[in-house]
Design an enzyme around this catalytic site. Sequence first.
Site, PDB file in Angstrom:
ATOM      1  N   TYR A 229      43.135  46.825  48.626  1.00 24.15           N
ATOM      2  CA  TYR A 229      41.905  47.026  47.641  1.00 24.15           C
ATOM      3  C   TYR A 229      41.358  48.520  47.719  1.00 24.15           C
ATOM      4  O   TYR A 229      40.865  48.963  48.502  1.00 24.15           O
ATOM      5  CB  TYR A 229      40.648  46.156  48.261  1.00 24.15           C
ATOM      6  CG  TYR A 229      40.842  44.721  48.247  1.00 24.15           C
ATOM      7  CD1 TYR A 229      42.046  44.017  47.580  1.00 24.15           C
ATOM      8  CD2 TYR A 229      40.063  43.898  49.097  1.00 24.15           C
ATOM      9  CE1 TYR A 229      42.253  42.733  47.773  1.00 24.15           C
ATOM     10  CE2 TYR A 229      40.269  42.631  49.271  1.00 24.15           C
ATOM     11  CZ  TYR A 229      41.243  41.943  48.609  1.00 24.15           C
ATOM     12  OH  TYR A 229      41.655  40.515  48.709  1.00 24.15           O
TER      13      TYR A 229
ATOM     14  N   HIS B  85      49.059  39.346  53.558  1.00 24.67           N
ATOM     15  CA  HIS B  85      48.446  39.018  51.993  1.00 24.67           C
ATOM     16  C   HIS B  85      49.314  38.215  51.182  1.00 24.67           C
ATOM     17  O   HIS B  85      48.821  37.460  50.399  1.00 24.67           O
ATOM     18  CB  HIS B  85      47.991  40.472  51.616  1.00 24.67           C
ATOM     19  CG  HIS B  85      46.934  40.406  50.417  1.00 24.67           C
ATOM     20  ND1 HIS B  85      46.150  41.509  50.283  1.00 24.67           N
ATOM     21  CD2 HIS B  85      46.437  39.306  49.733  1.00 24.67           C
ATOM     22  CE1 HIS B  85      45.248  41.142  49.315  1.00 24.67           C
ATOM     23  NE2 HIS B  85      45.311  39.873  48.947  1.00 24.67           N
TER      24      HIS B  85
ATOM     25  N   PRO C 242      36.199  31.052  44.494  1.00 22.06           N
ATOM     26  CA  PRO C 242      35.646  29.678  44.230  1.00 22.06           C
ATOM     27  C   PRO C 242      34.974  29.766  42.829  1.00 22.06           C
ATOM     28  O   PRO C 242      34.622  28.524  42.594  1.00 22.06           O
ATOM     29  CB  PRO C 242      34.847  29.653  45.699  1.00 22.06           C
ATOM     30  CG  PRO C 242      34.369  31.026  45.851  1.00 22.06           C
ATOM     31  CD  PRO C 242      35.564  32.013  45.394  1.00 22.06           C
ATOM     32  N   LEU C 243      34.708  30.776  42.511  1.00 22.78           N
ATOM     33  CA  LEU C 243      33.969  30.603  41.196  1.00 22.78           C
ATOM     34  C   LEU C 243      34.737  31.030  39.926  1.00 22.78           C
ATOM     35  O   LEU C 243      34.298  31.506  38.726  1.00 22.78           O
ATOM     36  CB  LEU C 243      32.765  31.634  41.125  1.00 22.78           C
ATOM     37  CG  LEU C 243      31.582  31.400  42.244  1.00 22.78           C
ATOM     38  CD1 LEU C 243      30.558  32.517  42.235  1.00 22.78           C
ATOM     39  CD2 LEU C 243      30.986  30.013  42.071  1.00 22.78           C
ATOM     40  N   GLY C 244      36.076  30.822  40.274  1.00 20.66           N
ATOM     41  CA  GLY C 244      37.205  31.067  39.182  1.00 20.66           C
ATOM     42  C   GLY C 244      36.794  32.623  38.536  1.00 20.66           C
ATOM     43  O   GLY C 244      36.733  32.706  37.339  1.00 20.66           O
TER      44      GLY C 244
ATOM     45  N   GLY D  39      34.549  34.413  38.480  1.00 23.20           N
ATOM     46  CA  GLY D  39      33.387  34.756  37.545  1.00 23.20           C
ATOM     47  C   GLY D  39      33.208  33.830  36.554  1.00 23.20           C
ATOM     48  O   GLY D  39      32.098  33.485  35.880  1.00 23.20           O
TER      49      GLY D  39
ATOM     50  N   SER E  87      30.629  30.954  36.598  1.00 25.63           N
ATOM     51  CA  SER E  87      29.410  31.523  36.883  1.00 25.63           C
ATOM     52  C   SER E  87      28.843  31.911  35.250  1.00 25.63           C
ATOM     53  O   SER E  87      27.570  31.493  35.073  1.00 25.63           O
ATOM     54  CB  SER E  87      29.180  32.894  37.496  1.00 25.63           C
ATOM     55  OG  SER E  87      29.755  32.880  38.772  1.00 25.63           O
TER      56      SER E  87
ATOM     57  N   GLY F 144      30.844  31.869  31.976  1.00 24.64           N
ATOM     58  CA  GLY F 144      31.685  31.095  30.976  1.00 24.64           C
ATOM     59  C   GLY F 144      32.349  32.338  30.321  1.00 24.64           C
ATOM     60  O   GLY F 144      32.371  33.818  30.528  1.00 24.64           O
TER      61      GLY F 144
END
Length: 343
Positions: A60, A128, A208-210, A212, A215, A217
């Site tokens: 990162y 990773h 877990p929120l795809g 974003g 959150s 769309g």
Amino acid sequence: MANVRRMKLGSQGLEVSAQGLGCMGMSTFYGPPKPDSDMIALIHHAIESGVTFLDTSDVYGPFTNEILIAKALKGGFRERVQIATKFGGVVTSDGNFQIRGDPAYVRAACEASLKRLDIDYIDLYYQHRVDTTIPIELTMGELKKLVEEGKIKYVGLSEASASTIRRAHAVHPITAVQLEWSLWARDAEEEIIPTCRELGIGIVAYSPLGQGFLSSGPKMIEEFSSNDIRKALPKFHPENVKHNKNLFEQVNAMAARKGCTPSQLALAWVLHQGNDVCPIPGTTKIENFNRNIGALSMKLTKEEMAELEAIASADAVKGDRYGDMSLTWRESNTPPLSSWKAE
């Protein structure tokens, strides 16, 4: 403020907050790096709120996210957190991505992460991505030595196949497997998650929120900067977004009925998968973080879970998780150790 419960991750004794904080987007991949001062304030806010499981990686930045976390841990925060970092992804001088799991590299990467993080040990050290040219037993052998030396406490794998997980676990216990799991990425449910559960391995759900999408769309795509990696992901291609927006709209409608945000509903679904699952949503905004930990206190009925699973059925999402699926568990088997010895 939500009461963030603790959980046992895996069977070896690691205890973390039941929700972690993915730190990647603070430094890279989702647009330009955010100001250090803002991100340090967010990390401190997370720790004070009870979210103590911080997820980073040497790739990162590369390297800058680990350095950021080192700055955030100054002043007595180290003893309050569990640091997860990763090795194995190398950005070459020509900008390509190379996977390495050879023992010498494992050790060098660990030493370098310890130095950048400015800590004496890494709580959870993941491979990773799996190096498919090296028997997993050789990679794990070096990780086992690093555990024995006290440089790492627990070992994890990310995007590993079921057979790779089994072979690795036979060398040294795997504490956690990190994988993408959300209402729009459910491919690990068939084989990987049952394998982890059979072996007593914790499950860490990234994105877990795809990324974003669950959150915000489709409107989020208009806000992507030129260097946002999500622009290249198949699910975000315009022809797929037209289809995938139906998933978001249905989750959003259900969230409105339940009096929560779509991101809270999507996170609650992951949190309800079992007490061995720790989602690590990433964010760069304190208000989003507060919303995310609100999901910890939500209760979903069996009927609501069934409704969400029907909304997120196999044909609900179009597009692969990555443009190159060889970087996932689907193609992460390594050569057998016996063939390696014979060479």
